[in-house]
Enzyme design. Structure first.
Site, PDB file in Angstrom:
ATOM      1  N   TYR A 125     -15.563   3.689   7.361  1.00 41.64           N
ATOM      2  CA  TYR A 125     -14.117   3.695   7.628  1.00 41.64           C
ATOM      3  C   TYR A 125     -13.846   4.321   9.007  1.00 41.64           C
ATOM      4  O   TYR A 125     -13.111   3.764   9.828  1.00 41.64           O
ATOM      5  CB  TYR A 125     -13.429   4.483   6.514  1.00 41.64           C
ATOM      6  CG  TYR A 125     -11.957   4.740   6.678  1.00 41.64           C
ATOM      7  CD1 TYR A 125     -11.036   3.700   6.743  1.00 41.64           C
ATOM      8  CD2 TYR A 125     -11.465   6.058   6.732  1.00 41.64           C
ATOM      9  CE1 TYR A 125      -9.677   3.958   6.859  1.00 41.64           C
ATOM     10  CE2 TYR A 125     -10.110   6.319   6.842  1.00 41.64           C
ATOM     11  CZ  TYR A 125      -9.220   5.264   6.913  1.00 41.64           C
ATOM     12  OH  TYR A 125      -7.882   5.530   7.029  1.00 41.64           O
ATOM     13  N   GLY A 154       0.810  -1.223   0.000  1.00 36.50           N
ATOM     14  CA  GLY A 154       0.000   0.000   0.000  1.00 36.50           C
ATOM     15  C   GLY A 154       0.838   1.265   0.000  1.00 36.50           C
ATOM     16  O   GLY A 154       2.074   1.215   0.064  1.00 36.50           O
TER      17      GLY A 154
HETATM   18  C1  AKB Z   1      -8.835   8.722   3.535  1.00 40.15           C
HETATM   19  O1  AKB Z   1      -8.995   9.770   2.896  1.00 40.15           O
HETATM   20  O2  AKB Z   1      -9.703   7.832   3.623  1.00 40.15           O
HETATM   21  C2  AKB Z   1      -7.531   8.514   4.256  1.00 40.15           C
HETATM   22  C3  AKB Z   1      -7.590   8.994   5.669  1.00 40.15           C
HETATM   23  C4  AKB Z   1      -7.783  10.424   5.965  1.00 40.15           C
HETATM   24  O3  AKB Z   1      -7.480   8.210   6.570  1.00 40.15           O
HETATM   25  N1  AKB Z   1      -6.474   9.175   3.562  1.00 40.15           N
END
Ligand code: AKB
Length: 316
Positions: free
Chosen positions: A146, A15
């Site tokens: 996320y 990654g």
């Molecule tokens: C995203 O944009 O999902 C990542 C983060 C801010 O964790 N780069």
């Protein structure tokens, strides 16, 4: 920590961050001491610099086997589904992000690993968190899958430290800007795409509005921060959830203006898409005073220095 006896497993070495972290760890510990792994085949960035194995982080048995076979003492677990991809496939993102982390934590507990590194993100914050200079401890109500997975992950890390003594350490990365490997489906990726597009075509269409401020950081700072956090004595680490880390905060309009100083013909257009809502839910800037106080964090790259370095190194 005795550098010569450490054996490190990097998960997600293919990654954007995993690749550069593997190189930095190999420089520090020696190539043979750092076993890189990824679901995908070995990336050109790390090829020839040390050992590599294919690993699906969802397969706990395979992970455990590798840890035992290679006498692993520390794991750096970088594999994750990021914000933009996660919103398209929420359950897949949750499953991958949580299962892989729990596999790592369980194995760290069972094998008494010395240290674990796992990144969290500014995505743990949501619309109810303070927009400017967002503190480490505040209202945390993420609205992306996320962010939800990162926040739950932070609590799991703390749980494994408190209950089982697993020395797991974490940083809430802002958007990380780099040129060596492609980013992996995040909302902050525009700040990388813009350089490639500027050099290739002289123009860029931004998927975020011109005045959308987000916390960002140059890769060199992010790697140094990660190594510094992992080097710090245990008594200095005041949280095993995650540390806020700040460096630069800018908008598409501001980075475009900085690029224009080098490429006066450069133009930018704006066509916001679903990622705008994700960006709007995050803070514009981060208060990282805890990291500065506990382990001496200090960023080196500002917007001007980062832009100059990106334009010098990006291969369009
Ligand atoms: C995203 O944009 O999902 C990542 C983060 C801010 O964790 N780069």
């Amino acid at each position: 920590m005795d550098i010569d006896t450490e054996k490190i497993l990097v998960i997600g070495a293919g990654g954007q961050i995993g690749g550069e972290l593997t190189l930095a760890l190999r420089k520090k510990f020696g190539g043979a001491q750092v076993l890189a792994s990824d679901l995908r085949e070995e990336s050109p960035l790390i090829k020839g610099t040390g050992p590599f194995t294919t690993l699906d982080a969802l397969n706990k048995e395979a992970m455990h086997q590798i840890v035992k076979e290679h006498g692993i003492t520390q794991i750096y677990h970088l594999a994750a589904v990021l914000s933009a991809v996660g919103e398209k496939q929420p359950l897949m993102a949750w499953n991958i992000n949580m299962t892989a982390l729990l596999n790592v934590l369980e194995i760290a507990k069972e094998e008494h690993l010395k240290r674990v590194y796992w990144p969290s993100s500014i995505a743990v914050f949501g619309p109810s968190s303070p927009k400017d200079n967002c503190p480490q401890q505040t209202i945390v109500e993420p609205t992306t899958v996320y962010g939800i997975s990162k926040y739950a992950g932070e609590s799991w890390c703390n749980y494994y430290f408190e209950k089982y003594g697993v020395d797991v350490r974490s940083i809430r990365y802002p958007g990380i800007i780099s040129y060596k490997a492609a980013p992996g489906g995040g909302t902050t990726d525009y700040a990388i795409d813009i350089f490639h597009s500027a050099l290739k075509t002289g123009t860029y269409t931004s998927f975020l509005k011109q005045d959308t401020y987000l916390p960002m950081m140059y890769m060199e700072d992010a790697i140094r921060a990660t190594l510094e956090l992992m080097d710090a004595p245990l008594e200095n680490i005041k949280t095993h959830r995650s540390y806020n880390l700040g460096a630069i905060s800018f908008s598409p309009n501001e980075i475009a203006a900085e690029i224009k100083k080098h490429l006066p013909e450069f133009t930018i257009e704006y066509q916001p898409d679903f990622r705008q809502a994700i960006a709007d839910s995050w803070p514009a800037s981060i208060d990282d005073s805890e990291a500065r106080k506990d382990w001496g964090w200090e960023p080196e790259f500002d917007l001007a220095k980062m832009t100059a370095d990106m334009l010098k190194n990006v291969k369009p």
